[in-house]
Design a protein around this motif. Structure first.
Motif, PDB file in Angstrom:
ATOM      1  N   GLN A 147     -15.936  14.071  10.849  1.00 44.15           N
ATOM      2  CA  GLN A 147     -16.264  13.899   9.496  1.00 44.15           C
ATOM      3  C   GLN A 147     -14.928  13.230   8.672  1.00 44.15           C
ATOM      4  OE1 GLN A 147     -16.827  17.390   7.187  1.00 44.15           O
ATOM      5  NE2 GLN A 147     -17.969  16.292   5.524  1.00 44.15           N
ATOM      6  N   LEU A 148     -15.425  12.225   8.067  1.00 44.95           N
ATOM      7  CA  LEU A 148     -14.453  11.493   7.188  1.00 44.95           C
ATOM      8  C   LEU A 148     -13.936  12.447   6.082  1.00 44.95           C
ATOM      9  CD1 LEU A 148     -12.624   8.779   6.763  1.00 44.95           C
ATOM     10  CD2 LEU A 148     -14.642   8.311   5.082  1.00 44.95           C
ATOM     11  N   LEU A 149     -12.457  12.739   6.204  1.00 45.76           N
ATOM     12  CA  LEU A 149     -11.666  13.436   5.024  1.00 45.76           C
ATOM     13  C   LEU A 149     -11.402  12.371   3.945  1.00 45.76           C
ATOM     14  CD1 LEU A 149      -9.432  16.162   6.795  1.00 45.76           C
ATOM     15  CD2 LEU A 149     -11.534  16.419   5.235  1.00 45.76           C
ATOM     16  N   LEU A 150     -10.682  11.159   4.327  1.00 43.57           N
ATOM     17  CA  LEU A 150     -10.095  10.454   2.988  1.00 43.57           C
ATOM     18  C   LEU A 150      -9.536   8.847   4.196  1.00 43.57           C
ATOM     19  CD1 LEU A 150      -6.867  10.444   3.897  1.00 43.57           C
ATOM     20  CD2 LEU A 150      -7.109  12.480   2.386  1.00 43.57           C
ATOM     21  N   LYS A 151      -9.628   7.980   3.225  1.00 40.23           N
ATOM     22  CA  LYS A 151      -8.963   6.646   3.699  1.00 40.23           C
ATOM     23  C   LYS A 151      -8.212   5.977   2.910  1.00 40.23           C
ATOM     24  CE  LYS A 151     -12.767   3.145   2.557  1.00 40.23           C
ATOM     25  NZ  LYS A 151     -13.670   2.128   3.282  1.00 40.23           N
ATOM     26  N   TYR A 152      -7.162   5.346   3.526  1.00 43.46           N
ATOM     27  CA  TYR A 152      -6.320   4.473   2.663  1.00 43.46           C
ATOM     28  C   TYR A 152      -6.528   3.026   3.203  1.00 43.46           C
ATOM     29  CZ  TYR A 152      -2.185   1.817   1.565  1.00 43.46           C
ATOM     30  OH  TYR A 152      -1.172   0.853   1.280  1.00 43.46           O
ATOM     31  N   THR A 153      -6.813   2.003   2.171  1.00 42.21           N
ATOM     32  CA  THR A 153      -6.862   0.744   2.521  1.00 42.21           C
ATOM     33  C   THR A 153      -6.062  -0.059   1.573  1.00 42.21           C
ATOM     34  OG1 THR A 153      -8.871   0.826   1.159  1.00 42.21           O
ATOM     35  CG2 THR A 153      -9.304   0.952   3.384  1.00 42.21           C
ATOM     36  N   SER A 154      -4.888   0.239   1.378  1.00 39.65           N
ATOM     37  CA  SER A 154      -3.945  -0.681   0.338  1.00 39.65           C
ATOM     38  C   SER A 154      -4.232  -0.564  -1.170  1.00 39.65           C
ATOM     39  CB  SER A 154      -3.680  -2.081   0.896  1.00 39.65           C
ATOM     40  OG  SER A 154      -5.022  -2.650   0.409  1.00 39.65           O
ATOM     41  N   ALA A 155      -4.773   0.449  -1.571  1.00 37.14           N
ATOM     42  CA  ALA A 155      -5.153   0.712  -3.000  1.00 37.14           C
ATOM     43  C   ALA A 155      -3.708   1.490  -3.345  1.00 37.14           C
ATOM     44  CB  ALA A 155      -6.198   0.949  -3.445  1.00 37.14           C
ATOM     45  N   ALA A 156      -4.062   2.665  -4.060  1.00 39.41           N
ATOM     46  CA  ALA A 156      -3.138   3.702  -4.493  1.00 39.41           C
ATOM     47  C   ALA A 156      -2.600   4.387  -3.239  1.00 39.41           C
ATOM     48  CB  ALA A 156      -4.135   4.748  -5.443  1.00 39.41           C
ATOM     49  N   THR A 157      -1.471   4.423  -3.281  1.00 37.84           N
ATOM     50  CA  THR A 157      -0.683   5.469  -1.944  1.00 37.84           C
ATOM     51  C   THR A 157      -1.105   6.777  -1.938  1.00 37.84           C
ATOM     52  OG1 THR A 157       1.417   5.740  -3.594  1.00 37.84           O
ATOM     53  CG2 THR A 157       1.171   3.919  -2.174  1.00 37.84           C
ATOM     54  N   LEU A 158      -1.512   7.405  -2.992  1.00 31.81           N
ATOM     55  CA  LEU A 158      -1.913   8.953  -2.924  1.00 31.81           C
ATOM     56  C   LEU A 158      -3.472   8.992  -2.770  1.00 31.81           C
ATOM     57  CD1 LEU A 158      -1.148  11.896  -3.004  1.00 31.81           C
ATOM     58  CD2 LEU A 158      -1.389  11.739  -5.314  1.00 31.81           C
ATOM     59  N   VAL A 159      -4.051   9.385  -1.770  1.00 24.75           N
ATOM     60  CA  VAL A 159      -5.613   9.293  -1.646  1.00 24.75           C
ATOM     61  C   VAL A 159      -5.897  10.565  -1.667  1.00 24.75           C
ATOM     62  CG1 VAL A 159      -7.266   8.486  -0.128  1.00 24.75           C
ATOM     63  CG2 VAL A 159      -4.978   7.500  -0.187  1.00 24.75           C
ATOM     64  N   LYS A 160      -7.127  10.934  -2.562  1.00 29.01           N
ATOM     65  CA  LYS A 160      -7.792  11.995  -2.527  1.00 29.01           C
ATOM     66  C   LYS A 160      -9.198  12.180  -1.668  1.00 29.01           C
ATOM     67  CE  LYS A 160      -5.891  13.379  -7.171  1.00 29.01           C
ATOM     68  NZ  LYS A 160      -4.812  14.290  -6.140  1.00 29.01           N
ATOM     69  N   GLY A 161      -9.082  13.213  -0.940  1.00 27.60           N
ATOM     70  CA  GLY A 161     -10.473  13.174  -0.167  1.00 27.60           C
ATOM     71  C   GLY A 161     -11.361  14.518  -0.594  1.00 27.60           C
ATOM     72  N   ILE A 162     -12.055  14.909   0.446  1.00 26.30           N
ATOM     73  CA  ILE A 162     -12.950  15.983   0.206  1.00 26.30           C
ATOM     74  C   ILE A 162     -12.282  17.267   0.391  1.00 26.30           C
ATOM     75  CG2 ILE A 162     -14.868  14.369   0.789  1.00 26.30           C
ATOM     76  CD1 ILE A 162     -15.058  15.831   3.426  1.00 26.30           C
ATOM     77  N   ASN A 163     -13.084  18.306  -0.173  1.00 28.58           N
ATOM     78  CA  ASN A 163     -12.519  19.586   0.152  1.00 28.58           C
ATOM     79  C   ASN A 163     -11.104  19.777  -0.241  1.00 28.58           C
ATOM     80  OD1 ASN A 163     -15.130  20.090   1.177  1.00 28.58           O
ATOM     81  ND2 ASN A 163     -14.441  19.621   3.488  1.00 28.58           N
TER      82      ASN A 163
END
Lengths: 115, 114
Positions: free
Chosen positions: B45-61
């Protein structure tokens, strides 16, 4: 909306046999990737299918082959099974045939045991 | 070549305490990075992803991760662990110059004690 589905959930085969695993992608997705996850390891990329063609392949022998159908579903075939092929086989789907920024959504996997 | 290294094979925390799962990556160009979670006998299950936008990435749960280019790190954190967080966590880099082949770390098993 159904997610990625795989069948069967479990399978037991003997050495030398052949096996076919099936995957239906998430609705709206056109790209299917297959991964092998050995016990206690991270998944390893086998290959990816897009527009019914194998687009990219990992470091797996030719015994591993696949197919993608016009409805985007896919099959993974493994010939001449070895004990080391025992693993969880995961299918992942993504959309638009795009590259690395698209999220891949995984199915529950098929657990293969080779005796 | 791209790769990820998860620095801990096993992390144990008490319920209600913070979680830190460490990941370093190697990439010749700007990477796409992901965290996936795998509960026993389940898929990923994907929690979160980073693709060169904001450096702090918020995910699920309640999970989040910070991309630090200078340190080539992408550590996963959560302020307060819950029993249901016990699972295997994978740090993943995507072959963004190709067709999106995912390259997985070896995984970190998170245990949560009551």
């Amino acid at each position: 909306d159904a997610g990625v589905t795989q069948s069967p959930t479990h399978l037991i085969k003997t050495r030398g046999q052949q096996v076919t695993l099936r995957c239906s992608p998430k609705s709206g997705h056109d790209t299917v990737s297959w991964y092998q996850q050995a016990l206690g390891q991270g998944p390893q990329f086998i290959f990816q299918y897009y527009e019914e063609e194998e687009r990219q392949r990992g470091n797996f022998p030719d015994r591993f082959s696949g197919h993608q159908f016009p409805n985007y579903s896919s099959e993974l075939n493994v010939n001449a099974l070895l004990l080391g092929d025992s693993a969880l086989y995961l299918c992942a789907s993504s959309s638009k045939g795009a590259g690395g920024t698209e999220t891949q959504y995984f199915g529950p996997g098929t657990r293969l045991l080779v005796l | 070549a791209q790769s990820v290294t998860q620095l801990d094979s096993h992390v144990s925390v008490s319920e209600g305490t913070p979680v830190l799962l460490r990941c370093n990556y190697s990439s010749s160009y700007s990477p796409s990075l992901f965290w996936y979670v795998q509960h026993p006998n389940k898929g990923l299950q994907l929690l979160l992803k980073y693709t060169s936008a904001a450096t702090l990435v918020k995910g699920i749960n309640g999970f989040e991760a910070e991309f630090k280019k200078s340190e080539t790190s992408f550590h996963l954190t959560k302020p307060s662990a819950h029993m249901s967080d016990a699972a295997e966590y994978f740090c993943v880099v995507s072959d963004s110059q190709g067709w999106g082949k995912l390259i997985f770390g070896q995984g970190t098993e998170l245990s949560v004690k009551p």
